[in-house]
Enzyme design. Structure first.
Site, PDB file in Angstrom:
ATOM      1  N   HIS A   1       0.881  -1.100  -0.236  1.00  0.00           N
ATOM      2  CA  HIS A   1      -0.058  -0.047   0.014  1.00  0.00           C
ATOM      3  C   HIS A   1       0.933   1.244   0.137  1.00  0.00           C
ATOM      4  O   HIS A   1       1.319   1.882   1.016  1.00  0.00           O
ATOM      5  CB  HIS A   1      -0.788   0.022   1.197  1.00  0.00           C
ATOM      6  CG  HIS A   1      -1.908   1.263   1.364  1.00  0.00           C
ATOM      7  ND1 HIS A   1      -3.193   1.014   2.113  1.00  0.00           N
ATOM      8  CD2 HIS A   1      -1.845   2.323   0.928  1.00  0.00           C
ATOM      9  CE1 HIS A   1      -3.746   2.089   1.542  1.00  0.00           C
ATOM     10  NE2 HIS A   1      -3.103   2.787   1.142  1.00  0.00           N
TER      11      HIS A   1
ATOM     12  N   HIS B   1      -8.037  -6.616   7.194  1.00  0.00           N
ATOM     13  CA  HIS B   1      -7.734  -5.922   8.314  1.00  0.00           C
ATOM     14  C   HIS B   1      -7.948  -6.339   9.514  1.00  0.00           C
ATOM     15  O   HIS B   1      -9.149  -6.967   9.949  1.00  0.00           O
ATOM     16  CB  HIS B   1      -8.729  -4.503   8.145  1.00  0.00           C
ATOM     17  CG  HIS B   1      -8.163  -3.577   9.033  1.00  0.00           C
ATOM     18  ND1 HIS B   1      -7.420  -2.658   8.120  1.00  0.00           N
ATOM     19  CD2 HIS B   1      -8.052  -2.928  10.088  1.00  0.00           C
ATOM     20  CE1 HIS B   1      -7.021  -1.683   9.026  1.00  0.00           C
ATOM     21  NE2 HIS B   1      -7.419  -1.766  10.205  1.00  0.00           N
TER      22      HIS B   1
ATOM     23  N   GLU C   1      -2.624  -1.620  -3.024  1.00  0.00           N
ATOM     24  CA  GLU C   1      -3.916  -1.035  -2.846  1.00  0.00           C
ATOM     25  C   GLU C   1      -3.439   0.534  -2.546  1.00  0.00           C
ATOM     26  O   GLU C   1      -2.538   0.656  -2.334  1.00  0.00           O
ATOM     27  CB  GLU C   1      -4.380  -1.870  -1.547  1.00  0.00           C
ATOM     28  CG  GLU C   1      -3.387  -1.738  -0.224  1.00  0.00           C
ATOM     29  CD  GLU C   1      -3.892  -2.508   0.838  1.00  0.00           C
ATOM     30  OE1 GLU C   1      -4.802  -3.613   0.709  1.00  0.00           O
ATOM     31  OE2 GLU C   1      -3.487  -2.282   1.930  1.00  0.00           O
TER      32      GLU C   1
END
Length: 237
Positions: free
Chosen positions: A43, A190, A70
């Site tokens: 990310h 997550h 991401e």
């Protein structure tokens, strides 16, 4: 089969804390694959506080499984995606200064924007996934963007799991069923961990992939990376 994609952001955070190249992000990515990971997730945030754009370019030719990038689909990130062409792009609604992801997209209010981004990425042959919560109508709208998958934001599950696992997982079961009905693949991520991953996997249908970083890297401090990846993979059997 549910794939395990290892998010290596925290490895880059540790490297950046001292400068230099210890730990070596590229070596860790290769080792994760060697130890059984089905993919590598990064990310790259605008401030480059962990993964840098240069890391993304360096990782592209050496990731042999599946590369998942991401982030918030700014023009800068879209430009990076179109140049690097990962197997998957996961679109998240994070503000540039966000510490970590805290919610999924409100698709209704961003439908045109997300559709335009998905169109550009799909034209380049990049699979797209939209980060969402468990609201069923929101998931149905995600399908209208043309995305291939959703990624379910699982922090609420992780928070509720210790008190009542069945109640914690129920919205995710319904969300995954709804996604499958409208032709979307299902990813999740997550705060999934060795504590809660197996129960999630055993109860949530149609689960294509889990993306795990923070908890996995923390476990690796005690168990070592190879044993940790093996333990997470074991939760997905």
């Amino acid at each position: 089969m549910t794939n395990l994609s290892v998010n290596i952001n925290k490895v880059a955070t540790l490297r950046n804390a001292r400068g230099g190249n210890i730990p070596d992000v590229e070596k860790v990515a290769v080792d994760c694959e060697r130890f059984g990971a089905d993919g590598i997730t990064v990310h790259p945030r605008p401030d480059e506080r962990h993964i840098r754009r240069s890391d993304v370019y360096a990782l592209r030719p050496i990731v042999r499984t599946e590369f998942n990038i991401e982030g918030y689909p700014s023009e800068d990130l879209i430009d990076l995606l179109l140049k690097v062409k990962p197997e998957q792009a996961t679109l998240v609604p994070d503000a540039p200064d966000a510490l970590t992801s805290t919610a999924g997209w409100d698709v209704a209010n961003h439908l045109d924007f997300l559709t335009s981004v998905v169109d550009r990425l799909k034209e380049a042959g990049i699979r797209t996934s939209i980060f969402v919560g468990t609201d069923i109508e929101n998931i149905k709208l995600a399908a209208k963007t043309g995305a291939d998958r959703i990624e379910l934001y699982t922090e609420p599950y992780a928070a509720a799991y210790p008190k009542n696992p069945a109640a914690a997982v129920a919205p995710f079961v319904a969300a995954s069923e709804a996604a499958h009905k409208v032709g979307l693949g299902v990813n999740a991520g997550h705060d999934l961990s060795l504590v809660n991953l197996r129960y999630f996997y055993e109860n949530v249908p149609h689960l294509n992939e889990v993306s795990i970083g923070h908890c996995l890297i923390c476990d690796a401090l005690y168990l070592g990376l190879e044993k940790t990846i093996a333990a997470y993979k074991n939760c997905l059997k």
